[in-house]
Write a protein that holds these residues in place. Sequence first.
Motif, PDB file in Angstrom:
ATOM      1  N   ASP A 514       0.976  -1.174  -0.009  1.00 22.95           N
ATOM      2  CA  ASP A 514      -0.030  -0.135   0.018  1.00 22.95           C
ATOM      3  C   ASP A 514       0.855   1.251   0.112  1.00 22.95           C
ATOM      4  O   ASP A 514       0.316   2.493  -0.479  1.00 22.95           O
ATOM      5  CB  ASP A 514      -1.152   0.125   1.697  1.00 22.95           C
ATOM      6  N   GLU A 574      -9.629   2.106  -4.269  1.00 17.06           N
ATOM      7  CA  GLU A 574      -8.655   1.637  -3.512  1.00 17.06           C
ATOM      8  C   GLU A 574      -7.610   2.332  -2.876  1.00 17.06           C
ATOM      9  O   GLU A 574      -6.711   2.050  -1.956  1.00 17.06           O
ATOM     10  CB  GLU A 574      -7.621   0.207  -4.976  1.00 17.06           C
ATOM     11  N   CYS A 578      -6.158   2.072   1.009  1.00 18.98           N
ATOM     12  CA  CYS A 578      -4.789   2.244   1.092  1.00 18.98           C
ATOM     13  C   CYS A 578      -4.396   2.976   2.501  1.00 18.98           C
ATOM     14  O   CYS A 578      -4.185   2.682   3.341  1.00 18.98           O
ATOM     15  CB  CYS A 578      -3.647   2.563   0.021  1.00 18.98           C
ATOM     16  N   THR A 581      -5.846   1.393   5.992  1.00 16.36           N
ATOM     17  CA  THR A 581      -5.042   0.597   6.380  1.00 16.36           C
ATOM     18  C   THR A 581      -3.886   0.729   6.824  1.00 16.36           C
ATOM     19  O   THR A 581      -3.322   1.043   7.873  1.00 16.36           O
ATOM     20  CB  THR A 581      -4.597  -0.376   4.963  1.00 16.36           C
TER      21      THR A 581
END
Length: 594
Positions: A514, A574, A578, A581
């Motif tokens: 990520d 997405e 990332c 996270t």
Amino acid sequence: MPAPLPRDLRTRPGSALPIKPRPASRSGPKLSVASAPFTPLSALAQAAADLSSPTPSQASATLARVADVPEFVPSGAGALFGPQQIDGPVYDQSAYSDDYGYAFYDPQPAYNGMHMVQGGIESMAIAGSEQMSDKAQLDNFFMHHHVGSSFEPLQHHLYNSTLPHVANIPPNQKQVHCLFIEDHLRVHLQSRNEAIQQALDPTSAEGARLPARVDAYHTLFPLDESRAPSKIFGYPTSVYKAVRSTDGRTYVLRRIEGFRLTNEASMSCIEVWRRVRHAGCVSVVGAFTTKAFGDSSLVIVYDYHPLSTTLMAKYFARADPQTANGINERVLWSFICQIASAIKMIHAHNLAVRVVEPSKILITGKNRFRINCCSVLDMLTFDTPTNVQAMQQDDLFNFGKLIVALTSGSLYALHNMQKCMDHMGRSYSPDVRTLAVYLLNRTLTNRNIDDVIKLIAPRMLQEINGAFQQNDFLEDQLSRELENSRLVRLLCKLGFINERPEYELDPTCAETGDIYLLKLFRDYVFHQVDEGGAPILDLAHVLQSLNKLDVGVNEKIMLSSRDEQSCLIVSYRELKQCIETVFNDLMNRRGRIA
């Protein structure tokens, strides 16, 4: 449906930064950054430490030395709450000030000859400072002056308006100026912030003369240089701007010098005035007695309105060709409606203004008037029997005198009343003359402010309409900055994640994962170049990309590595996952380390 990815994706030879092709029909403004160099305060302090000890003249020198702005001249007896307007740069506000009678800002010159504290509230207001030592208190109250350091006010001229040749562009295109608040409003707000942060150097002669602390207030800054006894109150008065340590906010302290309070019950009238909350009246905060100035003084605390002046200083202290024959009628009705509304509120509390005087009417903005110094005479004459109804009649009479003075451009106009009325009849509408005659007629013993409100009711509707229009304008300006906090939070998260030293040593984060995607996205947003290798400074592209990332749309983009060996296609959704996270991992790591 997301827009298709352009096939013609070029990169500059020798670099793998992705290039976003530009359609030939697109022509928009580019962001050009040209700001003054920034010198950290710590560097200034280090440079100051290498200098020799200052001479007495250097110690009293001001912190702000700007040769390009005019020297500040202290205001006269009329200016109570701030510096008078002096000759300086004037900003054109005709685009809004003509349409909105309540344009709450006026152009103001830059400050010179003043001490500018360039620090936050944390460096001044310390709650519970009574438990600290005197030296520790002073260290938190002031940002001490270092000889050789240069403190300069903000350079407002760097905010340039739109140039004429790009002002009239097609409606489907936007300029950079359209994305943020209007330049003149920004200058006004920043000038007010500067005025709030003004402070004296504690090592100067004037700074040493003032006490470091007066009751719960500190960082005193004089606002009125006049030491003569007040013609209204009969005592010498001084006005200071100060910061209250309990909440860190700035207030005004009006000091009645040499007044000894003999009846503590007089403080009760302050509680009555504190309940008077009106937009046309400077609110009373409190009162106390002190000997911090070396004598017995009464101090009354008011709200602080930066960059304000008085009716006396604005219209009567100096010859002004524009007001020699009276002020504009539109401004006059703004004054009448606001002051009449404030008088009605005060009379409704069974109080009298008693200070309807040109030196006690504050101008806090364009066509924005407030009654100042309320409650002072009630405190000074508490033991003297008074007739509230008679004083309310005096308020109406003094209100009429002010109207005649403003229409004639002179405070001595009442000496020739017939000439004033003739001039008023020729230059103003009949409603002005009718109102003035009613207010000045002392034979009517049953005059009241409600009758005045009835006489000016049609004009009140115009003022309300102007206030609503100005409110719409300010809301529109505020909406331009509405999303800034959201994007700043997103940029802060990206700043916390990208280029962290611990990630550089992790091989799994260097080329995959990520963090690697976010690194490529940073290059995609900020590090693009054109066909010739020149940096692309496209603010529209930056804002568009960050907004899509914050929302997490399904649109896909191509990210290319700098060595041109990797090419990834990801969606904004997405990328947003990332960020969440990695940032959550940072939060968890911080908790484990702590």
